[in-house]
Design an enzyme around this catalytic site. Structure first.
Site, short mmCIF file in Angstrom:
data_model
loop_
_atom_site.label_atom_id
_atom_site.label_comp_id
_atom_site.label_asym_id
_atom_site.label_seq_id
_atom_site.Cartn_x
_atom_site.Cartn_y
_atom_site.Cartn_z
CB SER A 257 -0.89 0.01 1.24
OG SER A 257 -0.08 0.23 2.38
CE LYS A 258 -0.12 8.49 -0.55
NZ LYS A 258 1.02 8.70 0.30
#
Ligand code: GLU
Length: 291
Positions: A257-258
């Protein structure tokens, strides 16, 4: 048969670097075989549409050297390549399925769907529940006609009872799914837009896609897609599937994920992106000096 592959992102934000990697696999197969690389924009979810995302996708692919032969930004014989401009095509196809008895109209309100889930824990809209609901299988014909005329309906896939769907994935091998695990997916929404499932299958067929190469998160949807190909009578033209493993967190637990990338100090997006809603800026691989 010539190789025709597509990258089919949804313009819901910046392109994840995993998406660029999916595009790259498609591109490499196209180049290796003298085939065609197609870019289709899957923008049928109007609630998730983000302005600027399509331009961002085009610029990211260009930066990565992934050249589009056909599709958005390049044109071609199957235009338009933006799904929001192909609404009539999907409605026509959904109607065909209703006429053949493979799909049906449903009129349930959000409260009625909620009540169904409360009655039976883990219930889904499927062969065990559909006959308790408000749809064209249960209502008298004249009521159905009236309800359809108001335009307030969805069209659902009628998943057959007690069958095993078998699909051959070029990476995962044979995948078998019992239809008892599949819900009656919505194909057309009440806003007149198709869902991903219908639009994706109709377009892959009409655009003569030979290989569907996409992230593994779509593998669970593939059984529904196989049923759609069968119900349309397109089984012989069904593309070959290759579901790619995802880019994972370093501990292997779930999709990168970011937040993970931020924490570990590397970019997650190809180019710098400013989220138009939060105004938060994330620096890209390009701006970090990656070639
Ligand atoms: N629009 C889907 C996505 O955003 C495409 C999935 C597919 O390639 O079928 O990932």
């Amino acid at each position: 048969m010539s190789v025709r592959v597509r990258f089919a992102p949804s313009p819901t934000g910046a392109l994840h670097i995993g998406g660029v990697r999916t595009a790259l696999y498609n591109y490499l197969l196209a180049r290796q075989t003298g085939g065609t690389m197609i870019l289709r924009i899957e923008d049928t979810d109007q609630n998730r549409f983000v302005p600027g995302a399509e331009e961002y996708i085009l610029e990211s692919l260009a930066w990565a050297g992934i050249k589009i032969d056909e599709g958005v930004g390049a044109g071609g014989p199957h235009a338009p390549y933006r799904q929001s401009e192909r609404k009539a095509i999907y409605m026509h196809h959904a109607q065909q399925l209703v006429d053949k008895g493979h799909a049906y109209y449903a009129f349930d309100t959000a409260a009625e769907l909620e009540a169904m889930r409360e009655r039976t824990p883990n219930a889904q809209y499927d062969s065990t529940t559909r006959l308790q609901m408000k749809n064209s299988l249960t209502l008298p014909a004249e009521d159905v006609k009236k309800a359809v005329d108001t335009g307030e309906y969805v069209i659902r896939l009628k998943v057959p009872v007690g069958e095993e769907v078998v699909l051959h994935d070029l990476i995962r091998g044979e995948v078998r799914v019992m239809t008892s695990q599949l819900d009656d997916k919505v194909l057309m929404k009440s806003d007149g837009m198709p869902t991903y499932h219908l639009a994706n299958v109709v377009d892959d067929y009409l655009m003569q896609i030979s290989h569907v190469i996409r992230g593994e998160e779509w593998l669970p949807s593939a059984a529904h897609h196989v049923l759609l190909y069968r119900f349309f009578g397109w089984e012989q033209q069904m593309p070959r599937f290759a579901h790619l493993p995802l880019l994972l967190k370093p501990d292997g637990n779930g999709k990168l994920s970011k937040r993970d990338a931020d924490r570990m100090g590397f970019p997650i997006f190809p180019l710098t992106w400013t989220d138009p809603r939060t105004k938060e800026t994330s620096v890209g691989f390009r701006e970090n000096g990656y070639l």
